[in-house]
Design a protein around this motif. Structure first.
Motif, PDB file in Angstrom:
ATOM      1  N   ILE A   1     -17.039  47.189 118.572  1.00  0.00           N
ATOM      2  CA  ILE A   1     -16.831  46.821 117.178  1.00  0.00           C
ATOM      3  C   ILE A   1     -16.643  45.310 117.061  1.00  0.00           C
ATOM      4  O   ILE A   1     -16.489  44.615 118.074  1.00  0.00           O
ATOM      5  CB  ILE A   1     -15.599  47.542 116.590  1.00  0.00           C
ATOM      6  CG1 ILE A   1     -14.312  47.077 117.306  1.00  0.00           C
ATOM      7  CG2 ILE A   1     -15.779  49.047 116.657  1.00  0.00           C
ATOM      8  CD1 ILE A   1     -13.028  47.498 116.604  1.00  0.00           C
ATOM      9  N   GLN A   2     -16.632  44.808 115.851  1.00  0.00           N
ATOM     10  CA  GLN A   2     -16.249  43.428 115.607  1.00  0.00           C
ATOM     11  C   GLN A   2     -14.836  43.431 115.059  1.00  0.00           C
ATOM     12  O   GLN A   2     -14.423  44.383 114.403  1.00  0.00           O
ATOM     13  CB  GLN A   2     -17.213  42.773 114.624  1.00  0.00           C
ATOM     14  CG  GLN A   2     -18.585  42.602 115.210  1.00  0.00           C
ATOM     15  CD  GLN A   2     -19.482  41.790 114.303  1.00  0.00           C
ATOM     16  OE1 GLN A   2     -19.054  41.188 113.332  1.00  0.00           O
ATOM     17  NE2 GLN A   2     -20.758  41.773 114.638  1.00  0.00           N
ATOM     18  N   GLY A   3     -14.079  42.396 115.351  1.00  0.00           N
ATOM     19  CA  GLY A   3     -12.702  42.304 114.882  1.00  0.00           C
ATOM     20  C   GLY A   3     -11.923  41.337 115.730  1.00  0.00           C
ATOM     21  O   GLY A   3     -12.481  40.439 116.345  1.00  0.00           O
TER      22      GLY A   3
ATOM     23  N   ASP B   1      -8.110  44.311 118.729  1.00  0.00           N
ATOM     24  CA  ASP B   1      -8.772  45.475 118.123  1.00  0.00           C
ATOM     25  C   ASP B   1      -9.998  45.900 118.929  1.00  0.00           C
ATOM     26  O   ASP B   1     -10.234  47.095 119.132  1.00  0.00           O
ATOM     27  CB  ASP B   1      -9.201  45.175 116.677  1.00  0.00           C
ATOM     28  CG  ASP B   1      -8.034  45.062 115.723  1.00  0.00           C
ATOM     29  OD1 ASP B   1      -6.906  45.492 116.065  1.00  0.00           O
ATOM     30  OD2 ASP B   1      -8.239  44.520 114.613  1.00  0.00           O
ATOM     31  N   ILE B   2     -10.792  44.937 119.341  1.00  0.00           N
ATOM     32  CA  ILE B   2     -12.002  45.233 120.114  1.00  0.00           C
ATOM     33  C   ILE B   2     -11.630  45.898 121.438  1.00  0.00           C
ATOM     34  O   ILE B   2     -12.216  46.909 121.830  1.00  0.00           O
ATOM     35  CB  ILE B   2     -12.827  43.954 120.347  1.00  0.00           C
ATOM     36  CG1 ILE B   2     -13.390  43.451 119.010  1.00  0.00           C
ATOM     37  CG2 ILE B   2     -13.945  44.202 121.359  1.00  0.00           C
ATOM     38  CD1 ILE B   2     -13.983  42.061 119.063  1.00  0.00           C
ATOM     39  N   SER B   3     -10.645  45.342 122.145  1.00  0.00           N
ATOM     40  CA  SER B   3     -10.238  45.898 123.439  1.00  0.00           C
ATOM     41  C   SER B   3      -9.677  47.309 123.302  1.00  0.00           C
ATOM     42  O   SER B   3     -10.006  48.197 124.091  1.00  0.00           O
ATOM     43  CB  SER B   3      -9.197  44.991 124.107  1.00  0.00           C
ATOM     44  OG  SER B   3      -9.760  43.732 124.393  1.00  0.00           O
ATOM     45  N   ALA B   4      -8.826  47.520 122.305  1.00  0.00           N
ATOM     46  CA  ALA B   4      -8.218  48.841 122.103  1.00  0.00           C
ATOM     47  C   ALA B   4      -9.283  49.884 121.760  1.00  0.00           C
ATOM     48  O   ALA B   4      -9.273  50.998 122.301  1.00  0.00           O
ATOM     49  CB  ALA B   4      -7.150  48.784 121.012  1.00  0.00           C
TER      50      ALA B   4
ATOM     51  N   ALA C   1      -6.995  46.420 128.587  1.00  0.00           N
ATOM     52  CA  ALA C   1      -6.432  47.522 127.803  1.00  0.00           C
ATOM     53  C   ALA C   1      -6.420  48.761 128.698  1.00  0.00           C
ATOM     54  O   ALA C   1      -7.412  49.060 129.375  1.00  0.00           O
ATOM     55  CB  ALA C   1      -7.247  47.771 126.549  1.00  0.00           C
ATOM     56  N   TYR C   2      -5.294  49.451 128.705  1.00  0.00           N
ATOM     57  CA  TYR C   2      -5.124  50.669 129.495  1.00  0.00           C
ATOM     58  C   TYR C   2      -4.907  51.837 128.537  1.00  0.00           C
ATOM     59  O   TYR C   2      -4.162  51.726 127.565  1.00  0.00           O
ATOM     60  CB  TYR C   2      -3.916  50.550 130.431  1.00  0.00           C
ATOM     61  CG  TYR C   2      -3.484  51.888 130.980  1.00  0.00           C
ATOM     62  CD1 TYR C   2      -4.184  52.477 132.018  1.00  0.00           C
ATOM     63  CD2 TYR C   2      -2.409  52.572 130.427  1.00  0.00           C
ATOM     64  CE1 TYR C   2      -3.816  53.728 132.504  1.00  0.00           C
ATOM     65  CE2 TYR C   2      -2.026  53.820 130.907  1.00  0.00           C
ATOM     66  CZ  TYR C   2      -2.737  54.388 131.946  1.00  0.00           C
ATOM     67  OH  TYR C   2      -2.377  55.627 132.418  1.00  0.00           O
ATOM     68  N   CYS C   3      -5.562  52.958 128.829  1.00  0.00           N
ATOM     69  CA  CYS C   3      -5.359  54.162 128.042  1.00  0.00           C
ATOM     70  C   CYS C   3      -5.188  55.336 129.001  1.00  0.00           C
ATOM     71  O   CYS C   3      -5.978  55.495 129.945  1.00  0.00           O
ATOM     72  CB  CYS C   3      -6.542  54.408 127.115  1.00  0.00           C
ATOM     73  SG  CYS C   3      -6.301  55.805 125.990  1.00  0.00           S
ATOM     74  N   GLU C   4      -4.171  56.134 128.764  1.00  0.00           N
ATOM     75  CA  GLU C   4      -3.848  57.286 129.612  1.00  0.00           C
ATOM     76  C   GLU C   4      -4.939  58.358 129.559  1.00  0.00           C
ATOM     77  O   GLU C   4      -5.151  59.082 130.516  1.00  0.00           O
ATOM     78  CB  GLU C   4      -2.515  57.865 129.156  1.00  0.00           C
ATOM     79  CG  GLU C   4      -1.948  58.920 130.063  1.00  0.00           C
ATOM     80  CD  GLU C   4      -0.568  59.370 129.592  1.00  0.00           C
ATOM     81  OE1 GLU C   4      -0.278  60.558 129.761  1.00  0.00           O
ATOM     82  OE2 GLU C   4       0.187  58.535 129.078  1.00  0.00           O
TER      83      GLU C   4
ATOM     84  N   GLY D   1      -6.904  60.693 123.103  1.00  0.00           N
ATOM     85  CA  GLY D   1      -5.797  60.941 122.188  1.00  0.00           C
ATOM     86  C   GLY D   1      -4.594  60.045 122.394  1.00  0.00           C
ATOM     87  O   GLY D   1      -3.634  60.101 121.629  1.00  0.00           O
ATOM     88  N   HIS D   2      -4.601  59.204 123.411  1.00  0.00           N
ATOM     89  CA  HIS D   2      -3.485  58.289 123.674  1.00  0.00           C
ATOM     90  C   HIS D   2      -3.819  56.897 123.157  1.00  0.00           C
ATOM     91  O   HIS D   2      -4.962  56.482 123.132  1.00  0.00           O
ATOM     92  CB  HIS D   2      -3.173  58.229 125.174  1.00  0.00           C
ATOM     93  CG  HIS D   2      -2.628  59.517 125.706  1.00  0.00           C
ATOM     94  ND1 HIS D   2      -1.290  59.821 125.686  1.00  0.00           N
ATOM     95  CD2 HIS D   2      -3.257  60.589 126.249  1.00  0.00           C
ATOM     96  CE1 HIS D   2      -1.108  61.024 126.200  1.00  0.00           C
ATOM     97  NE2 HIS D   2      -2.293  61.515 126.552  1.00  0.00           N
ATOM     98  N   GLU D   3      -2.783  56.192 122.771  1.00  0.00           N
ATOM     99  CA  GLU D   3      -2.948  54.844 122.246  1.00  0.00           C
ATOM    100  C   GLU D   3      -3.031  53.844 123.407  1.00  0.00           C
ATOM    101  O   GLU D   3      -2.208  53.878 124.326  1.00  0.00           O
ATOM    102  CB  GLU D   3      -1.765  54.514 121.337  1.00  0.00           C
ATOM    103  CG  GLU D   3      -1.990  53.430 120.324  1.00  0.00           C
ATOM    104  CD  GLU D   3      -3.231  53.581 119.467  1.00  0.00           C
ATOM    105  OE1 GLU D   3      -3.859  52.543 119.208  1.00  0.00           O
ATOM    106  OE2 GLU D   3      -3.587  54.712 119.051  1.00  0.00           O
TER     107      GLU D   3
END
Length: 190
Positions: free
Chosen positions: A39-41, A45-48, A120-123, A126-128
């Motif tokens: 995405i752009q942003g 925001d892009i990493s997440a 960015a790390y995500c478990e 559905g996880h943030e």
């Protein structure tokens, strides 16, 4: 809780070796290359968003990385549009080159910039995502040193461009190192 194994989403062997070297035996880092829509942003925001998408595909814990260059006179632009892994980077960088990047600041007395690395790390699905960011303050200068990585020849830190530094020296102060140190501390505490 920190994962025992982590899927680092990259096809770049140099990035993988850097991450493994800095994280050590904190976690078993494996790599997987994915072609993800970006995405752009804002940088964060892009990493997440990219991290969420990767976690959905992998169905487990993932780590993504983005590196960008922010000019202070341009309110952190080109920033997200200069992510080394972002699809717009190739187009943007091919059109402007190092001289063109310098020319973006020609009308401004402020040549200061920041090299920014965001992990960015995500478990899993559905996880943030959790963001770990490292920044190095420097300035934009005419190109010096070998053209081994994107904009390294024009980003100067304490009298040397990143391109003029040897890899070990650069890795001790780099934006990537600073972000990975934060990630490593978090993994060890979790």
């Amino acid at each position: 809780m920190a994962p025992k194994q982590l899927n680092f989403i990259t096809g770049n062997k140099n990035k993988l070796s850097t991450v493994r070297a800095i994280l050590g035996d904190t976690v078993d880092v494996q790599s997987q290359s994915l072609d993800l829509v970006e995405i752009q942003g804002t940088i964060e925001d892009i990493s997440a968003d990219k991290c969420r998408r990767a976690a959905d595909v992998i169905k487990g814990p993932v780590l993504v990385e983005d590196t960008c260059l922010c000019f202070n006179a341009l309110k952190e632009l080109p920033g997200p549009y200069m992510y080394a892994g972002h699809t717009s980077f190739k187009w943007f960088f091919e059109k402007l080159g190092l001289e063109g990047l310098n020319n973006l600041l020609a009308a401004y007395p402020d040549k200061s910039a920041q090299a920014v690395c965001t992990f960015a790390y995500c478990e899993g699905p559905g996880h943030e995502p959790i963001i770990f960011q490292g920044r190095v303050d420097g300035k934009i200068v005419p190109a010096r040193g070998p053209m081994n990585f994107g904009w390294d020849p024009i980003f100067e830190y304490e009298g040397q461009t990143f391109a003029e530094m040897n890899k070990v020296e650069k890795n001790k102060i780099s934006h990537s190192f600073r972000a990975l140190e934060k990630l490593k501390d978090w993994l060890e505490e979790s």
